[in-house]
Every structure is written in C-alpha cells, then in structure tokens.
Design a protein around this motif. Sequence first.
Motif, PDB file in Angstrom:
ATOM      1  N   VAL A 428      34.807  45.283  62.440  1.00  0.00           N
ATOM      2  CA  VAL A 428      33.545  45.430  61.673  1.00  0.00           C
ATOM      3  C   VAL A 428      32.923  46.510  61.700  1.00  0.00           C
ATOM      4  N   ALA A 429      33.619  47.608  60.829  1.00  0.00           N
ATOM      5  CA  ALA A 429      33.487  49.136  60.904  1.00  0.00           C
ATOM      6  C   ALA A 429      31.923  49.615  60.044  1.00  0.00           C
ATOM      7  N   LYS A 430      31.402  49.764  61.862  1.00  0.00           N
ATOM      8  CA  LYS A 430      29.575  49.841  61.225  1.00  0.00           C
ATOM      9  C   LYS A 430      29.225  51.557  61.137  1.00  0.00           C
ATOM     10  N   GLY A 431      28.056  51.081  59.878  1.00  0.00           N
ATOM     11  CA  GLY A 431      27.843  52.076  59.559  1.00  0.00           C
ATOM     12  C   GLY A 431      28.460  52.589  57.887  1.00  0.00           C
ATOM     13  N   GLN A 432      29.527  51.695  57.960  1.00  0.00           N
ATOM     14  CA  GLN A 432      30.867  52.261  56.916  1.00  0.00           C
ATOM     15  C   GLN A 432      30.299  51.093  55.662  1.00  0.00           C
ATOM     16  N   GLY A 433      30.527  51.337  54.381  1.00  0.00           N
ATOM     17  CA  GLY A 433      30.323  50.998  53.201  1.00  0.00           C
ATOM     18  C   GLY A 433      31.316  50.496  52.208  1.00  0.00           C
ATOM     19  N   HIS A 434      31.979  50.295  51.426  1.00  0.00           N
ATOM     20  CA  HIS A 434      32.567  49.540  50.013  1.00  0.00           C
ATOM     21  C   HIS A 434      33.604  49.912  50.632  1.00  0.00           C
ATOM     22  N   THR A 435      35.051  49.794  51.159  1.00  0.00           N
ATOM     23  CA  THR A 435      36.341  50.291  50.837  1.00  0.00           C
ATOM     24  C   THR A 435      36.977  51.661  52.194  1.00  0.00           C
ATOM     25  N   GLU A 436      35.800  52.305  52.409  1.00  0.00           N
ATOM     26  CA  GLU A 436      36.057  53.232  53.182  1.00  0.00           C
ATOM     27  C   GLU A 436      36.505  53.530  54.189  1.00  0.00           C
ATOM     28  N   TRP A 437      37.494  54.885  54.610  1.00  0.00           N
ATOM     29  CA  TRP A 437      38.209  54.674  55.091  1.00  0.00           C
ATOM     30  C   TRP A 437      37.852  55.827  56.800  1.00  0.00           C
ATOM     31  N   SER A 438      37.900  55.680  57.680  1.00  0.00           N
ATOM     32  CA  SER A 438      37.817  56.797  58.526  1.00  0.00           C
ATOM     33  C   SER A 438      39.647  56.851  59.946  1.00  0.00           C
ATOM     34  N   GLU A 450      53.205  50.504  62.947  1.00  0.00           N
ATOM     35  CA  GLU A 450      54.192  50.343  64.050  1.00  0.00           C
ATOM     36  C   GLU A 450      54.544  49.573  64.193  1.00  0.00           C
ATOM     37  N   THR A 451      53.566  48.107  65.171  1.00  0.00           N
ATOM     38  CA  THR A 451      53.862  47.156  66.166  1.00  0.00           C
ATOM     39  C   THR A 451      54.438  46.132  65.036  1.00  0.00           C
ATOM     40  N   GLY A 452      54.080  46.139  63.618  1.00  0.00           N
ATOM     41  CA  GLY A 452      54.168  45.098  63.081  1.00  0.00           C
ATOM     42  C   GLY A 452      53.282  43.421  63.074  1.00  0.00           C
ATOM     43  N   SER A 453      52.507  44.196  64.047  1.00  0.00           N
ATOM     44  CA  SER A 453      51.707  42.807  65.003  1.00  0.00           C
ATOM     45  C   SER A 453      50.223  43.401  64.542  1.00  0.00           C
ATOM     46  N   ALA A 454      49.124  41.913  64.701  1.00  0.00           N
ATOM     47  CA  ALA A 454      47.659  42.480  64.792  1.00  0.00           C
ATOM     48  C   ALA A 454      47.298  41.541  66.066  1.00  0.00           C
ATOM     49  N   ARG A 455      48.320  41.291  66.688  1.00  0.00           N
ATOM     50  CA  ARG A 455      47.354  40.634  68.280  1.00  0.00           C
ATOM     51  C   ARG A 455      47.372  41.608  68.526  1.00  0.00           C
ATOM     52  N   GLU A 456      47.642  42.786  69.418  1.00  0.00           N
ATOM     53  CA  GLU A 456      47.175  43.648  69.801  1.00  0.00           C
ATOM     54  C   GLU A 456      45.432  43.742  69.689  1.00  0.00           C
ATOM     55  N   LEU A 457      45.135  44.081  68.271  1.00  0.00           N
ATOM     56  CA  LEU A 457      44.282  44.393  67.776  1.00  0.00           C
ATOM     57  C   LEU A 457      42.739  43.794  67.765  1.00  0.00           C
ATOM     58  N   VAL A 458      43.090  42.377  68.077  1.00  0.00           N
ATOM     59  CA  VAL A 458      42.227  41.018  68.574  1.00  0.00           C
ATOM     60  C   VAL A 458      41.005  42.321  69.679  1.00  0.00           C
ATOM     61  N   GLY A 459      39.902  42.440  68.706  1.00  0.00           N
ATOM     62  CA  GLY A 459      38.655  42.354  69.511  1.00  0.00           C
ATOM     63  C   GLY A 459      38.458  44.058  69.732  1.00  0.00           C
ATOM     64  N   ALA A 460      39.636  44.920  69.171  1.00  0.00           N
ATOM     65  CA  ALA A 460      39.342  46.124  69.314  1.00  0.00           C
ATOM     66  C   ALA A 460      37.982  46.658  67.747  1.00  0.00           C
ATOM     67  N   GLY A 461      37.879  47.488  68.237  1.00  0.00           N
ATOM     68  CA  GLY A 461      36.441  48.127  67.467  1.00  0.00           C
ATOM     69  C   GLY A 461      36.181  49.536  67.407  1.00  0.00           C
ATOM     70  N   CYS A 462      35.284  50.334  66.223  1.00  0.00           N
ATOM     71  CA  CYS A 462      35.666  51.839  66.462  1.00  0.00           C
ATOM     72  C   CYS A 462      34.016  52.295  66.389  1.00  0.00           C
ATOM     73  N   ALA A 463      33.663  53.214  67.197  1.00  0.00           N
ATOM     74  CA  ALA A 463      32.728  53.710  67.204  1.00  0.00           C
ATOM     75  C   ALA A 463      31.692  53.364  65.840  1.00  0.00           C
ATOM     76  N   PRO A 464      30.210  53.314  66.428  1.00  0.00           N
ATOM     77  CA  PRO A 464      29.530  53.494  64.679  1.00  0.00           C
ATOM     78  C   PRO A 464      29.375  54.784  63.931  1.00  0.00           C
ATOM     79  N   ILE A 465      29.552  54.993  62.617  1.00  0.00           N
ATOM     80  CA  ILE A 465      29.606  55.984  61.566  1.00  0.00           C
ATOM     81  C   ILE A 465      27.733  56.046  61.935  1.00  0.00           C
ATOM     82  N   PRO A 466      27.512  57.407  62.085  1.00  0.00           N
ATOM     83  CA  PRO A 466      25.624  57.217  61.533  1.00  0.00           C
ATOM     84  C   PRO A 466      25.601  57.454  59.701  1.00  0.00           C
ATOM     85  N   ARG A 467      24.716  57.302  59.722  1.00  0.00           N
ATOM     86  CA  ARG A 467      24.553  57.153  57.955  1.00  0.00           C
ATOM     87  C   ARG A 467      24.135  58.414  57.441  1.00  0.00           C
ATOM     88  N   PRO A 468      24.754  59.028  56.746  1.00  0.00           N
ATOM     89  CA  PRO A 468      24.653  60.608  56.289  1.00  0.00           C
ATOM     90  C   PRO A 468      23.263  60.667  55.641  1.00  0.00           C
TER      91      PRO A 468
END
Length: 474
Positions: A428-438, A450-468
């Motif tokens: 869940v990309a907090k503060g991001q809209g439709h198809t936005e990249w960060s 690079e790893t060919g696996s999503a297993r280690e990404l489970v539970g990962a997240g990104c810091a919220p992006i402030p609303r412009p």
Amino acid sequence: MLGYLLLAVLTVGLHRPTEAQSVPARLELSPCRLADLKSAARCGVLSVPENPARASSRRLAIHIAVVPAKREPSRDPLVPLMGGPGEDAISNAAFYAEQYDVLREHRDLLLIDQRGTGKSSPLHCDLYSAAHPEINLKDVFPAERAARCEATLSRSADLTQYGYANFAQDLEAARKALGYDAFNISAGSYGTRAAQVFMRAYPKSVRTAFLGSVVPIDIAQPLPMAQTAQGALEQLFDACGQDPVCRGAFPNLRSEFAEVERHLTLGLEVSIPNHAGKAALSAGRVTEWMRSLLYRPRSAAVIPWYVQQAYGGNWAPIVAAILEETRQADRELSLGLLFAITCNEDIPFLDEAAITAKTIGTYLGDYRVREQQAACHAWPRSTLPEGYREAVHSSIPTLFVSGDADGGTPLSFMEHTAPGFSASARIVAKGQGHTEWSECVGKLYQRLVETGSARELVGAGCAPIPRPAFKITP
C-alpha cells in the motif's frame, strides 16, 4: 497519462494459439532512434494475422523496439504493458529507460505497441470537435462521433479482433521471434488486465510481474468509478480542511461544491473560447472531468480553486480544461481500442440493478456508465473465450502496488485480485495515487526482478508521501 478504467482457473489450453498461427521466424532488429531516448535502440516489425483463427486474414504490423541492456543481457527482458486502454509503449521509451535504469544493466527493455495503438495499426477516433466544441461540453464519449469512428475504422479493420486475448498471442509470438526465455512484465491500470490475460495464457513465459493500480478482470468497468470517485472527493475535502493554507483559502469548500452542482443540475450556459454565442455545460461532463483529476493527489490539488472560481461565476477555467482534456485524449489514446476492449469485456456485463446500487448518492451518478453504454451501442460484439472473466490463479512471483490516494482504482481492487496469486506481495503506497512511482517502489521492484521472488517482499512497505500543496492560484 490518462487515466481510464476471479476464482476459477481456465481449462488448460484455453488461450492456446490456433492451428492457423505458425511459429514466427526469428525477428531481426535494425538500429533506430526513439524520441527523447539518448541511447541507441533496435526496432523491428512482427507480422501477425488480425484474426488468429484465420491465417488468410488481414496482416497487422506489430511494431517492436528494444533498448539493449548496458552489458551482456540476460534472456528475461523488462516488458511494460500499457493502460488506457489505448496507450502505446514505444513513444514512452525514454520514460521507461530512466525508470528502469538500474535493472537495464543486464536486461533489455522490450517495448511492444499493442495492436490498435502507436504504430501497430492504431484505432484512432476524433471525439473532439473543433467546429462544434459544445458537443464535448455535454458528452465525454459523444455517441454520434463514436459511431462515426466505428464506421470509418470498420472499412479496413475487424474491430472484434483487438481484445486482450489476441494481444496475449502477439506478445508470445514476439517473445519467440526475439528468442527470449521469459518476460519480467510491469503493468499499470488497464495494462494489468493485459498482464492477467497473458499470465494465465502463457505462465511459463512470465518470470515476474508488477501489477500497479490493478484492474480486476471480473469487475466490469466503469461501474465502480462513481463510488471510487466519491471516496476520493471526500478524502480531498478532508485533506483541505486539515491543511491551514487550503482551509484559509477555501473555508467553505463543501458547501460551494454543492452549490456548483446545483447550478449545473438546473442548467447552465457558458461561453466557449473563440466561438460566438453560448453552449450548455453538462453537469455530468464536469463531474467526469473532475473525476479524472482525482486520480492523483497532485492533479486533485487544483480542484478547490476550480470550485471556487465556478462558485463565483467564472466557468471559463473549467470549460478550457475540459476541452483540453478531450483534445489530449484524441492525441494520446487510440480511443478505438478503448471501445473495442471495454465494449466487449466490460459493458455487456453490467446490469441495471447494479448500476443503480453502485451510483446512487454519488456526485458522479450514472453519467460515466451511460456515456460508455451509448458509445458502445454501435461497436461490433466479439465472443470472449469461455471463462475469460473468471479469476486468475497464478504462482508467478508478483508484486502488487496500490496507492491509498488513488481516485481511479481503489485499494479494494488489490485486495480482490491478489488472493489468486500464491507467490505475491502487496504494497500500500501511502500518499500515492494512480500508477504513481517512487524511489521506494522502484527499489522493491528491483528486488523482485533481481531475485525472481516476491517472498522477501511480503510485509515490506514505503514511507508515506506527503500530500502536495493545494493550488491557491491558477
């Protein structure tokens, strides 16, 4: 970029290429230069039958561009799948080359203009009328112009052959012709529909998948748009009320918006730049235009200013913005492809009870649904493969990313689709809209490839992006 926009596995071989299709010969690429791309590229054309079931049908020239890896390449290129429907890939070469710069160290960037877009037999429609712009102040999809477009395109194209199932066959043909082992596909918005179809039809041809702002294959669009936009509008009102600058500039935003809606519903005539007289401004057209701004926080940041201007009687900014949006859609989208896909893969699966239930009480109402239904009336119907709209189940390593400020595809779409992907991670990309990249999303995607696996990404997240910051002046 514009925006528009599950439980059973299909039987084995459901989307298998027909006997009429032959395995393509090796495709040779030649040096080419692509717009805004600093590095060299190689381009070629793959010839495929318009109707895969009839080898003698019209041939389509599928245009392909490869931005080579910086070093010795692996055999699993990066393959963006575009949204819309109707966006092309090759014209966005410079954008993707920069976005995937690190991953391009050892991987080619493969760009394929989907049949019906870009240089691949594009299905262009002219919905904007310079002579009669009042049409575009009433309808987002003028039915008469859509019907005219269908009649023109049908003189040379079989419009029943431009769905995602055939595009999947084109992708597989390109993979074989270029000698690649498997794709790392990345898709956003309606491109995720194409990705799901390809992943189900050719699971061994996909190494990893990135699905950003996913559009479920079994939820008919544009039915959810009214409720999604309503939620995004309420989120905008709340954000403005919590922002001292916005609250100070627009202290009565909710009530002014309601008054603007009332004026539009009662009927309003406005001036059109460089045209004599006045024209009716449709309430639905204004709310649909505003819905598109709600896709991303940055574009939504100007809505309070537009509302205040209209409340004060100055409708010129909204009129100009609507007409420019229409011109832009004609320039940037193959709208014939949008109709060819949605008129067959979405609109026939709507029912009146659901339309009422999903649109009542929203500011958009049923406007977008009715506009698309009317535009689809003239378009030829194709038969979808059995089970086409059922859930996709896949074990391909897949990364789902959805923004919590997305006014086009809500988080519920990801929660609806992801359970069918057994080797997936959800962000869940907090503060991001439709198809936005960060930068954070980019690093997570890099790890996936690079790893060919999503297993280690489970539970990962990104810091919220402030609303412009909200736009206080034009």
